[in-house]
Write an enzyme that holds these catalytic residues in place. Structure first.
Site, mmCIF file in Angstrom:
data_model
loop_
_atom_site.group_PDB
_atom_site.id
_atom_site.type_symbol
_atom_site.label_atom_id
_atom_site.label_comp_id
_atom_site.label_asym_id
_atom_site.label_seq_id
_atom_site.Cartn_x
_atom_site.Cartn_y
_atom_site.Cartn_z
ATOM 1 N N LYS A 116 0.811 -1.228 0.000
ATOM 2 C CA LYS A 116 0.000 0.000 0.000
ATOM 3 C C LYS A 116 0.844 1.277 0.000
ATOM 4 C CE LYS A 116 -4.412 -1.666 1.810
ATOM 5 N NZ LYS A 116 -4.179 -3.098 1.855
ATOM 6 N N GLU A 200 -3.681 8.544 6.587
ATOM 7 C CA GLU A 200 -4.246 9.404 5.546
ATOM 8 C C GLU A 200 -5.485 10.126 6.061
ATOM 9 O OE1 GLU A 200 -6.703 5.933 3.155
ATOM 10 O OE2 GLU A 200 -4.609 6.265 2.690
ATOM 11 N N GLU A 275 -9.376 0.923 -7.093
ATOM 12 C CA GLU A 275 -10.397 1.322 -6.124
ATOM 13 C C GLU A 275 -10.176 2.768 -5.690
ATOM 14 O OE1 GLU A 275 -11.171 -1.443 -3.038
ATOM 15 O OE2 GLU A 275 -11.462 -3.068 -4.465
ATOM 16 N N GLU A 288 -6.463 1.657 -3.633
ATOM 17 C CA GLU A 288 -5.550 0.548 -3.915
ATOM 18 C C GLU A 288 -5.942 -0.060 -5.250
ATOM 19 O OE1 GLU A 288 -5.971 -2.664 -1.111
ATOM 20 O OE2 GLU A 288 -8.141 -2.570 -1.133
ATOM 21 N N ASN A 290 -6.536 -3.794 -7.083
ATOM 22 C CA ASN A 290 -6.646 -5.247 -6.936
ATOM 23 C C ASN A 290 -6.203 -5.882 -8.240
ATOM 24 O OD1 ASN A 290 -7.725 -5.492 -4.255
ATOM 25 N ND2 ASN A 290 -9.567 -4.543 -5.057
ATOM 26 N N PHE A 348 -24.735 -12.315 12.061
ATOM 27 C CA PHE A 348 -24.074 -12.843 10.869
ATOM 28 C C PHE A 348 -23.098 -13.982 11.180
ATOM 29 C CE2 PHE A 348 -25.587 -8.627 9.942
ATOM 30 C CZ PHE A 348 -26.191 -8.788 8.710
#
Length: 453
Positions: A116, A200, A275, A288, A290, A348
């Protein structure tokens, strides 16, 4: 063109790749763990090789076993799907060294985008908008606070090797900042074995919008519009759609052109996704890249009429992209719901066991089709009577609809969810239905905090 490819994955994505390979007249090899011996992808492939015990670290994540299976079956290429070894630079390199084509980007592109901190520096050089922040590893809580004051709160403290929501904290003041640094560092070390932390600016009312790119080995790169992926739970996407109900044509073009610039900077070949986080005023920043096929690629296939898996295979075989930027279509509206084996009424909790009934709604669109027809598509790796093992991801199917506009797509999806019957395990279908009926979803007025709110 290849005559035989091996799919280094399981479940829904393995079935998806097999569908396109069959259409192209390419023989397929499935690999499977002992837990997957009766799985759908194994039955669909022309050949299958057992690669070990159920835990993925003893089977699907072992490069040696994948390479051995290629040699044993004579497979000339490997499609890694997503997850597992799909963004593993060492595996891509190893395939090339063994004379096996990797159906994905080159190892150098994976490496450049996988870190990153390095990827943000590259993005800056390629003149891609990046979030104001500090891209070198931060050493102490005191230093973190000083940097945050310079950027301006709120800030996001992130682990360089992070992912899936681990090693990430948002701080609104000095106290939260110092505590967040310590928490992220510890979490990153235990989860990834890498405790480098950067920081950031935190974007208010952020939307998560991604651009699908496609490059070949002849220097051509195009973008295939955007996907709206803001409906997330704990940083995992739940509903994806294409196009986005939020961004303007000007923003789409600007984001697309920046995504292409970044892909060209790393000599990107294959399908990939850039993204972005987009603020409420349509200010957008690179998050980032992918370097693989995304779970939500079917919504892009619906609106463009392209088979992304076929294009990945053709690029890996050295072919040129068959279309230019001007020829990319954007027709109708597509929505995808991830159908997971989890109980929305019990926070979930993952649900495992036998699928006593698995009856999806009737399909009119199918994997591997290159069409902008309207209808319903179901991508799945399970069959009625099959077992949902505890060792892998909880996704049992992806329900995709393509409508003439957004309201039509929402209506089609609600009808399809109502007609989807799963018994024997719990599923998140009731939760998906509730999201689609929510007034804020219907009007397109949401951001990444929507589910939590």
């Amino acid at each position: 063109m290849f005559t035989k490819i091996l799919i280094a994955n399981r479940g829904e994505i393995a079935c998806r790749v097999i569908a396109t390979a069959r259409k192209m007249g390419i023989a397929t090899v499935a690999v499977y763990s002992e837990a997957d011996k009766d799985a759908r992808h194994v039955a669909l492939a022309d050949e299958a090789v057992c690669i070990g015990a159920p835990p993925s670290r003893e089977s699907y994540l072992v490069a040696d076993k994948i390479i051995a299976a290629c040699k044993q079956t004579g497979a000339q290429a490997v499609h890694p799907g997503y997850g597992f070894l799909s963004e593993n630079e060492a595996f891509a390199k190893r395939c090339e060294a063994e004379g096996i084509a990797f159906i994905g980007p080159k190892a150098h592109s994976i490496a450049a985008m996988g870190d990153k901190i390095a990827s943000k520096k590259l993005a800056n050089e390629a003149k891609v908008n990046t979030i104001p922040g500090y891209n070198d590893p931060i050493a102490t809580p005191e230093e973190t606070v000083k940097i945050a004051q310079g950027i301006g709160y709120p800030v996001m403290i992130k682990a360089s090797a992070g992912g899936g929501g681990k090693g990430l904290r948002v701080a609104h003041n000095d106290k939260e900042c110092a505590e967040g640094f310590v928490a992220c560092k510890n979490e990153a070390l235990s989860s990834f074995g890498d405790d480098r932390i950067f920081m950031e600016k935190f974007v208010v009312e952020p939307r998560h919008i991604e651009i699908q790119v496609l490059g070949d080995s002849h220097g051509n790169v195009i973008y295939l519009n955007e996907r709206e992926c803001s409906i997330q739970r704990r940083h995992q996407k739940v509903i994806e759609e294409a196009p986005s109900p939020f961004i303007s044509d000007e923003t789409r073009k600007a984001m697309g052109e920046q995504a292409v610039a970044l892909a060209k900077a790393v000599k990107y070949q294959s399908a990939g996704t850039v993204e972005f986080v987009v603020g409420k005023d349509q200010d957008f920043y690179f998050l980032e890249m992918n370097t693989r096929l995304q779970v939500e690629h079917p919504v892009t296939e619906c609106i463009t009429g392209l088979d992304l898996v076929e294009l990945m295979i053709r690029v890996a075989a050295g072919e040129k992209l068959p279309l230019t930027q001007a020829e990319v279509k954007k027709e109708g509206w597509a929505i995808e719901c991830r159908i997971n084996a989890e109980d929305p009424f019990r926070n979930f909790l993952p649900s495992t066991g036998r699928l006593v009934r698995f009856s999806p709604p009737e399909q009119s669109l199918f994997q591997g089709q290159a069409t902008t027809d309207l209808g319903v598509r179901v991508d799945t790796g399970v069959v009625e009577g099959g077992e949902i093992p505890m060792h892998y991801d909880s996704m049992v199917a992806k329900l995709i609809v393509h409508g003439k506009d957004r309201n039509d797509a929402i209506a089609k999806m609600r009808q399809a969810l109502n007609g989807f019957v799963i018994r024997g395990i719990s599923s998140n279908i009731p939760f998906q239905a509730a999201l689609l009926a929510h007034p804020k979803f219907v009007t397109g007025d949401f951001n990444t905090g929507f589910i939590a709110e």
